[in-house]
Design a protein around this motif. Structure first.
Motif, short mmCIF file in Angstrom:
data_model
loop_
_atom_site.label_atom_id
_atom_site.label_comp_id
_atom_site.label_asym_id
_atom_site.label_seq_id
_atom_site.Cartn_x
_atom_site.Cartn_y
_atom_site.Cartn_z
N ASN A 199 -5.04 -26.68 50.11
CA ASN A 199 -4.59 -25.40 49.59
C ASN A 199 -4.06 -24.58 50.76
N ILE A 200 -2.75 -24.38 50.79
CA ILE A 200 -2.11 -23.65 51.88
C ILE A 200 -1.26 -22.55 51.25
N ALA A 201 -1.69 -21.30 51.47
CA ALA A 201 -1.00 -20.15 50.88
C ALA A 201 -0.94 -20.34 49.37
N ASN A 202 0.27 -20.38 48.80
CA ASN A 202 0.42 -20.54 47.35
C ASN A 202 0.70 -21.98 46.95
N HIS A 203 0.37 -22.90 47.84
CA HIS A 203 0.65 -24.31 47.59
C HIS A 203 -0.63 -25.11 47.49
N ASP A 204 -0.69 -25.97 46.48
CA ASP A 204 -1.71 -27.02 46.40
C ASP A 204 -1.00 -28.34 46.65
N ILE A 205 -1.23 -28.90 47.82
CA ILE A 205 -0.56 -30.13 48.22
C ILE A 205 -1.56 -31.27 48.07
N GLU A 206 -1.20 -32.25 47.24
CA GLU A 206 -2.09 -33.38 46.99
C GLU A 206 -1.38 -34.67 47.34
N PHE A 207 -2.10 -35.55 48.01
CA PHE A 207 -1.55 -36.87 48.31
C PHE A 207 -2.68 -37.89 48.23
N GLN A 225 -0.01 -48.20 45.34
CA GLN A 225 0.67 -47.01 44.83
C GLN A 225 0.26 -45.81 45.68
N GLY A 226 1.22 -45.03 46.07
CA GLY A 226 0.96 -43.79 46.79
C GLY A 226 1.70 -42.64 46.13
N PHE A 227 1.22 -41.42 46.35
CA PHE A 227 1.89 -40.27 45.75
C PHE A 227 1.74 -39.05 46.65
N LEU A 228 2.66 -38.13 46.48
CA LEU A 228 2.63 -36.83 47.17
C LEU A 228 3.19 -35.80 46.21
N GLN A 229 2.48 -34.70 46.02
CA GLN A 229 3.00 -33.65 45.15
C GLN A 229 2.55 -32.28 45.64
N ASP A 230 3.38 -31.30 45.30
CA ASP A 230 3.11 -29.91 45.68
C ASP A 230 3.17 -29.06 44.42
N THR A 231 2.12 -28.30 44.18
CA THR A 231 2.11 -27.31 43.11
C THR A 231 2.23 -25.94 43.76
N TRP A 232 3.35 -25.29 43.53
CA TRP A 232 3.69 -24.04 44.21
C TRP A 232 3.67 -22.91 43.20
N GLN A 233 2.72 -21.98 43.38
CA GLN A 233 2.66 -20.79 42.53
C GLN A 233 3.60 -19.76 43.15
N VAL A 234 4.86 -19.81 42.72
CA VAL A 234 5.91 -19.00 43.33
C VAL A 234 5.62 -17.52 43.12
N THR A 235 5.32 -17.16 41.88
CA THR A 235 4.91 -15.81 41.53
C THR A 235 3.75 -15.94 40.54
N ASP A 236 3.23 -14.80 40.11
CA ASP A 236 2.18 -14.86 39.09
C ASP A 236 2.66 -15.54 37.82
N ALA A 237 3.96 -15.47 37.56
CA ALA A 237 4.51 -16.01 36.32
C ALA A 237 5.09 -17.40 36.47
N LEU A 238 5.55 -17.75 37.66
CA LEU A 238 6.31 -18.99 37.85
C LEU A 238 5.53 -19.99 38.70
N LYS A 239 5.38 -21.20 38.15
CA LYS A 239 4.76 -22.32 38.88
C LYS A 239 5.74 -23.48 38.89
N VAL A 240 5.88 -24.09 40.08
CA VAL A 240 6.79 -25.21 40.25
C VAL A 240 6.01 -26.38 40.84
N THR A 241 6.22 -27.57 40.28
CA THR A 241 5.60 -28.78 40.82
C THR A 241 6.70 -29.75 41.22
N GLY A 242 6.45 -30.50 42.26
CA GLY A 242 7.41 -31.50 42.71
C GLY A 242 6.72 -32.55 43.55
N GLY A 243 7.21 -33.76 43.47
CA GLY A 243 6.64 -34.82 44.27
C GLY A 243 7.22 -36.16 43.88
N PHE A 244 6.59 -37.22 44.37
CA PHE A 244 7.05 -38.56 44.04
C PHE A 244 5.89 -39.53 44.20
N LYS A 245 6.07 -40.69 43.61
CA LYS A 245 5.14 -41.78 43.84
C LYS A 245 5.91 -43.01 44.29
#
Length: 757
Positions: free
Chosen positions: A386-394, A445-465
């Motif tokens: 958990n870094i700032a507004n990011h949850d980075i999981e791998f 199988q490996g994966f990396l993804q980021d869940t970014w709470q951009v604002t209180d209303a907007l959440k963006v997820t991105g990653g790949f496996k």
């Protein structure tokens, strides 16, 4: 270190209880304490998710008849097409599920994060959920129709994923006992013993189940023994170890494959000849004396027309041991890890009585048995930062699987006395073999993804496996063309992105895009060595691209969703075989084109009154083949271009009314499916059908000697509808002779008594 948990015993308690006048007097008091919002939430529609996802709660699973497969309860959700010839959905040979336009082997399945493989019949890399856990121990089922989470441990999830989770042991000691009885003299016993708090919140449970289910047609039955255990052991305020083990021993007499012509000739209840040994012997002798007279001049016993109209028997036998250990630890305020090693051992047999030739020196039949062995172990692991507004999981998943597949011939004495029903084959009865293969499957199988709470209303997820799955075949013996060697499915960048925007607490928008790949199974090896060597580098794994989006609504009395999607399914694999379904010969696997699917999904729960909820769902699926099916020379084998995909209803609708005031509860569910094709040329179809299920029950107040008692009645197929349930796929069936259909179960009634101590 991997945990190997083997449970070899289970307990069962049956209760005989009566309603007391004192309990009735207490009913009004308990009713006042029930929730003012009505029945417990049944379907959770994925609030805050960037993907199309719903979760069925334990409240929905518990009202099904005892032993019902957890995949059957998913049938109410949008785009889910569930079929079974068994009222409980546990007969694996006759049961199938598809989501959107993807079939059962093109979805992904996990239990508490442990991979279950593709859940196919004769599964080479997992097992059916009905064997992995007892239905009463399921806590929730999550369905992602389009794209599962990147951390899903699956190499087959072209379409959606289904995640099952088990209940945790309770902090209070107690026993849950259950006894069920129903149609055809079905009985089911279940018990779970919770230890309660053993100190520092350590706790566990042991549970067992016994099922004896005579079939609704013919003379067969299903029997099973199951045991589950789970332990939660806190090692400190931020670290927990969870261990789970399961044992299953399943023996099933299969329902016979039917055709439209068989139904017309013999009726809806036609089945195997079990217990009619003399008819099976006479039929086999008459056929072998004059094979050319089959279906024409031969005179068979009991008015049977063709040798394939009436087989003697066919069974499914499975024995599984399954276990995992999971470590969850919060290493720091913003760092947590999860490590989960697991192990699975399976033995299986699929037996079938062969009428075309006999046992040397014995009966005019022999038993053809397909044997399976699975020895797999693996580990999944992940870290979240958990870094700032990011949850980075791998993280990643590794599995080593040794799979044995062989087909032998076993002899039958002249009187058939050396074979009992649902008997495991004996080595001493073997007299010949077809083939014997050993596969090794290594999955990375490996994966990396980021869940970014951009604002209180907007959440963006991105990653790949990234996936790399290699399958190696070692041939011990074969009488048919079969290739040895290795084939690999590999893609190191399968992206997934999504977004969720909360307009306000009442409305949210979501959208996503995902790419997926399905690893090869044993299919590519089913050809000559020369053909395999020439084509293996050109053969591509099946892949999909999914785009979806929609809106969710959260109002005080209404929860709803509306979504739309488009799927491109590429590099579809098909095997070409000159043989009938029951014969043994070589097939060739090739890429045969694409499928385009567009659809709309709607679902919602409305609570008009206290204790009452209404649930409804509807899905429209437009799935068509985008190419003709070609052979290796580029010639058209099947004119499939613009034909509808087999097994996919265009319209699926479900409605349900539920009532629960804490003491009295009930549900009535209606399910509609439109016509579906089972031939690639679309010249054979199955009619649409509407089915209704009913649940009624009551609970005693929590106080008094009968506190915690519950009696529940279930009726499946309430109006006794006759219909074809599971349908295979074939090229063409204009004459209605394709023998790959399963009849749906008629009305069945079950009564269950539960008591908590």
């Amino acid at each position: 270190m991997l945990l190997r948990t083997i449970l070899l015993s289970c307990t069962a308690l049956a209760l005989q209880t009566a309603w007391s006048g004192q309990a009735m007097a207490q009913a009004n008091t308990d009713a006042e304490q029930a929730t003012a919002e009505g029945p417990e939430e049944i379907v959770i529609l994925g609030r805050g998710e960037t993907r199309q996802v719903q979760t069925l709660t334990k409240a929905d699973i518990d009202v099904a008849p005892p032993a019902t497969s957890p995949i059957k309860v998913l049938a109410k959700l949008p785009s889910v097409n569930f079929q079974s010839g068994d009222p409980l959905g546990i007969n694996e040979y006759s049961t199938s599920i598809s989501v959107r336009s993807f079939g059962q082997t093109q979805l992904g399945y996990t239990l508490d994060g442990l991979p279950l493989g593709d859940m196919s019949y004769a599964n080479f890399n997992g097992l059916h959920i009905s064997r992995a856990t007892i239905s009463e121990n399921i806590g929730a089922v999550e369905l992602a129709q389009g794209a599962g989470a990147l951390d899903t441990a699956s190499s087959s999830n072209l379409g959606g994923t289904i995640k099952f989770s088990t209940v945790d042991p309770t902090l209070e000691p107690g026993v849950l006992a259950e006894a069920g009885y129903g149609s055809e003299n079905t009985y089911r016993l279940f018990a779970r013993l919770d230890s309660g708090d053993l100190g520092n919140a350590a706790r566990g449970y042991l549970s067992g189940a016994r099922l004896d289910q005579p079939h609704w047609k013919g003379k067969g039955k299903t029997t099973s023994w199951q045991a589950n255990a789970k332990l939660i052991l806190p090692l400190g305020p931020d670290t927990t170890v969870t261990a789970y083990g399961a044992y299953s021993d399943l023996a099933t007499d299969d329902y016979m494959d039917m055709s439209k012509a068989l139904i017309e000739r013999y009726g809806w209840k036609w089945d195997y000849l079990r217990y009619d040994w003399q008819t099976a012997v006479d039929l086999a002798k008459a056929y072998q004396a004059n094979p050319a007279g089959d279906c024409t001049t031969n005179v068979y016993p009991n008015g049977i027309r063709c040798v394939d109209d009436a087989y003697f028997d066919g069974t499914t036998l499975r024995r599984d041991y399954l276990g995992y250990v999971r470590l969850d630890s919060q290493l720091a305020d913003n760092v947590k890890i999860r490590i989960q090693p697991y192990i699975h051992r399976n033995r299986g047999e699929g037996t079938w009585w062969y009428p075309y030739s006999g046992t040397p020196g014995g009966a005019p039949l022999f038993v053809r048995s397909s044997g399976y062995r699975i020895q797999r172990e693996g580990t999944t692991a992940s870290m979240t930062l958990n870094i700032a507004n990011h949850d980075i999981e791998f993280g990643g998943w590794y599995e080593h699987n040794r799979f044995m597949y062989r087909r032998f011939k076993y002899g039958i004495d002249a009187d058939g006395g050396n074979w009992d029903h649902r008997q495991w084959p004996k080595q001493s009865d073997r007299f010949d073999r077809y083939y014997d293969y050993r596969y090794t499957v290594n999955t990375y199988q490996g994966f990396l993804q980021d869940t970014w709470q951009v604002t209180d209303a907007l959440k963006v997820t991105g990653g790949f496996k990234a996936q790399d799955v290699g399958v190696t075949n070692d041939i011990r013996y074969t009488t048919i063309s079969q290739a040895a060697g290795k084939i690999t499915a590999k893609d190191l960048f399968l992206p997934q992105i999504g977004a969720n925007y909360m307009i306000d607490p009442k409305f949210e928008l979501f959208a996503g895009y995902a790419e997926n790949m399905s690893a090869f199974g044993s299919g590519p090896f089913g050809t000559t060595q020369a053909a395999f060597d020439a084509n293996k580098d050109d053969l591509k794994p099946e892949s999909s691209r999914t785009v979806e989006g929609g809106v969710r609504v959260h109002l005080p009395r209404f929860e709803g969703l509306l979504s739309a999607y488009h799927v491109t399914f590429k590099n579809r694999l098909a095997g070409f075989s000159p043989c009938s379904l029951i014969e043994t010969c070589t097939s060739i696997t090739s890429n045969v084109g694409s499928v385009h699917t567009n659809g709309v999904e709607v679902a919602g729960t409305y609570r008009p009154l206290r204790y009452v909820s209404l649930f409804g769902s509807y899905s429209f699926t437009h799935a068509k083949y985008a190419d003709d099916t070609l052979n290796g020379a580029g010639e058209v084998v099947l004119a499939t271009d613009d034909n509808y995909v087999t097994g996919v209803p265009k319209h699926i609708a479900n409605s349900e009314i539920a009532y629960d005031n804490g003491l009295i509860f009930g549900r009535i569910n209606g399910s509609y499916q439109s016509k579906r094709y089972y031939t690639y040329l679309n010249d054979g179809s199955l009619k649409g059908r509407f089915l209704t299920d009913l649940t009624l029950g009551f609970r005693t107040p929590s106080s008094g000697p009968l506190g915690g008692l519950e009696i529940q009645g279930n009726v499946t197929n309430l109006f006794d509808k006759k219909y074809i349930a599971t349908g295979g796929s074939t090229n063409s069936d204009a004459a209605g002779t394709y023998q790959g259909l399963m009849i749906g179960a008629p009305r069945q009634v079950f009564v269950t008594v539960r008591k908590r101590f």
